[in-house]
Enzyme design. Structure first.
Site, PDB file in Angstrom:
ATOM      1  N   THR A 185       0.847  -1.197   0.000  1.00 46.67           N
ATOM      2  CA  THR A 185       0.000   0.000   0.000  1.00 46.67           C
ATOM      3  C   THR A 185       0.881   1.244   0.000  1.00 46.67           C
ATOM      4  O   THR A 185       1.890   1.288   0.689  1.00 46.67           O
ATOM      5  CB  THR A 185      -0.877   0.010   1.272  1.00 46.67           C
ATOM      6  N   ARG A 213     -14.379  -7.320   0.140  1.00 44.61           N
ATOM      7  CA  ARG A 213     -13.593  -6.950   1.325  1.00 44.61           C
ATOM      8  C   ARG A 213     -13.034  -5.545   1.177  1.00 44.61           C
ATOM      9  O   ARG A 213     -12.559  -5.134   0.124  1.00 44.61           O
ATOM     10  CB  ARG A 213     -12.457  -7.945   1.526  1.00 44.61           C
ATOM     11  N   VAL A 214     -13.113  -4.769   2.257  1.00 40.59           N
ATOM     12  CA  VAL A 214     -12.511  -3.442   2.337  1.00 40.59           C
ATOM     13  C   VAL A 214     -11.582  -3.445   3.542  1.00 40.59           C
ATOM     14  O   VAL A 214     -11.958  -3.913   4.624  1.00 40.59           O
ATOM     15  CB  VAL A 214     -13.584  -2.339   2.477  1.00 40.59           C
ATOM     16  N   GLY A 215     -10.387  -2.928   3.375  1.00 43.87           N
ATOM     17  CA  GLY A 215      -9.419  -2.882   4.466  1.00 43.87           C
ATOM     18  C   GLY A 215      -9.363  -1.530   5.136  1.00 43.87           C
ATOM     19  O   GLY A 215     -10.314  -0.743   5.101  1.00 43.87           O
ATOM     20  N   ASP A 216      -8.224  -1.232   5.724  1.00 42.75           N
ATOM     21  CA  ASP A 216      -8.076  -0.003   6.508  1.00 42.75           C
ATOM     22  C   ASP A 216      -7.803   1.227   5.644  1.00 42.75           C
ATOM     23  O   ASP A 216      -8.041   2.352   6.085  1.00 42.75           O
ATOM     24  CB  ASP A 216      -6.923  -0.156   7.499  1.00 42.75           C
ATOM     25  N   THR A 236       0.354   0.523   6.736  1.00 41.75           N
ATOM     26  CA  THR A 236       0.399  -0.485   5.684  1.00 41.75           C
ATOM     27  C   THR A 236       0.436  -1.858   6.338  1.00 41.75           C
ATOM     28  O   THR A 236       0.805  -1.981   7.507  1.00 41.75           O
ATOM     29  CB  THR A 236       1.632  -0.281   4.781  1.00 41.75           C
ATOM     30  N   GLY A 237       0.048  -2.876   5.600  1.00 44.44           N
ATOM     31  CA  GLY A 237       0.029  -4.219   6.170  1.00 44.44           C
ATOM     32  C   GLY A 237      -1.376  -4.787   6.215  1.00 44.44           C
ATOM     33  O   GLY A 237      -2.240  -4.404   5.429  1.00 44.44           O
ATOM     34  N   GLY A 239      -4.855  -4.916   6.988  1.00 42.13           N
ATOM     35  CA  GLY A 239      -5.759  -3.843   7.349  1.00 42.13           C
ATOM     36  C   GLY A 239      -6.651  -4.127   8.528  1.00 42.13           C
ATOM     37  O   GLY A 239      -7.001  -3.215   9.294  1.00 42.13           O
TER      38      GLY A 239
END
Length: 327
Positions: A185, A213-216, A236-237, A239
């Site tokens: 990211t 799916r949605v991350g951070d 990053t990483g 989420g």
């Protein structure tokens, strides 16, 4: 031998982050803000190229918000950056879905999630911020809005990304690695000559994630947070770990209490390690920039790096890691 949990508990008990109780340090920063000079920081090795684009604007006296948008667009347009924009890894169904957010020093912000067929989600997020009363648009609604704003549809699934997805499916849908191979990211923070701090974050998310799916990265407070009087943070990483702890908001709040950027990033990683039992199976990295231009990073696993560009030039720094320090 000291166990990992004992190490983490001991670090927390001893106040390893060294955060004072008062807000005096933050107030002192505000009185010294006139001393700042432009700087931009971002995640991972490809942040060097993104920073160069941002620095060109900052060095000409430009606004930090313009700089971070221009900077991360470089990664979004680069098919070699495999989890951002064009060329990003698809989800489990073979679709490329993008998330992004942007935020300025006044806490104005915009975000898009589960956006498809639009190469520059960061610019759509800025349009949400500046042209709507909302903060976040998602899915088909985000795409419809983008099209009304003049953005064009294009196929973001490159031949190489499609080939990799086919291999992943043929191998039994095994999980990917935890560092840059799956989580590169681009998160960026910039401070301009007028002391205005802005941030941006954009991604195609975890490779081969479940469809939807949605991350951070598009979540204000999780993948990005900025307070112009204090500082900003990007993550990053994996989420889900940042979403469960609102990691970037925590980094900024620790700086508000007087922590340095390094202390604040370390404190956020320690919070994850203390609260989430499976943290060691994942990577999380934070980068923080305060309102004086001091920056730092900290992560769970060795392997994360962050890029910085200021009047001294460009530099890539290997991040300190929690598990790399364990006895």
């Amino acid at each position: 031998m000291t166990s990992r949990r004992e190490f983490i508990s001991g670090a927390l008990a001893m106040g390893v982050t060294g955060i004072p109780e008062s807000l005096g340090s933050t107030l002192n920063r505000n009185t010294r803000q006139a001393q700042v000079t432009p700087v931009v920081v971002s995640t991972w090795d490809h942040g060097l190229a993104a920073n160069q684009a941002a620095w060109e604007l900052l060095n000409q006296g430009g606004y930090s918000l313009d700089a971070v948008e221009a900077g991360v667009r470089v990664s979004e347009a680069d098919p070699g950056v495999r989890t951002v924009g064009l060329g990003g890894y698809p989800d489990a169904s073979g679709e490329v879905t993008l998330d992004a957010c942007i935020m300025n020093e006044k806490m104005d912000c915009g975000s898009v999630a589960f956006l498809q067929e639009i190469k520059h989600p960061i610019s759509v997020a800025r349009a949400v911020m500046e042209r709507t009363p909302h903060v976040m648009l998602v899915g088909q609604g985000a795409q419809d809005f983008a099209l009304t704003q003049g953005f064009a549809k294009e196929n973001l699934l490159t031949p190489q990304a499609y080939k990799d997805w086919q291999v992943w499916r043929a191998q039994g849908e095994r999980p990917k690695d935890i560092n840059i191979e799956n989580h590169d990211t681009i998160g960026m923070l910039a401070l301009d000559k007028d002391g205005r701090l802005s941030g941006a974050c954009t991604t195609s998310g975890a490779a081969y994630k479940l469809h939807g799916r949605v991350g951070d990265s598009p979540i204000i407070g999780a993948g990005l947070y900025v307070d112009g009087a204090v500082g900003g943070a990007v993550a990053t990483g994996m989420g889900e770990l940042m979403m469960k702890t609102l990691g970037c908001f925590l980094v900024v709040e620790l700086m508000r209490q007087g922590a340095t950027p390094m202390q604040a990033c370390k404190g956020a990683v320690l919070r994850i390690a203390e609260k989430l039992g499976d943290f060691a199976a994942f990577q999380v990295g934070f980068v923080a920039l305060d309102c004086l231009g001091e920056s730092a990073s900290y992560c769970i696993q060795p392997g994360f790096s962050y890029a910085r560009h200021d009047k001294q030039g460009a530099i890539l720094t290997k991040s300190e890691a929690l598990l790399g320090e364990a006895p």
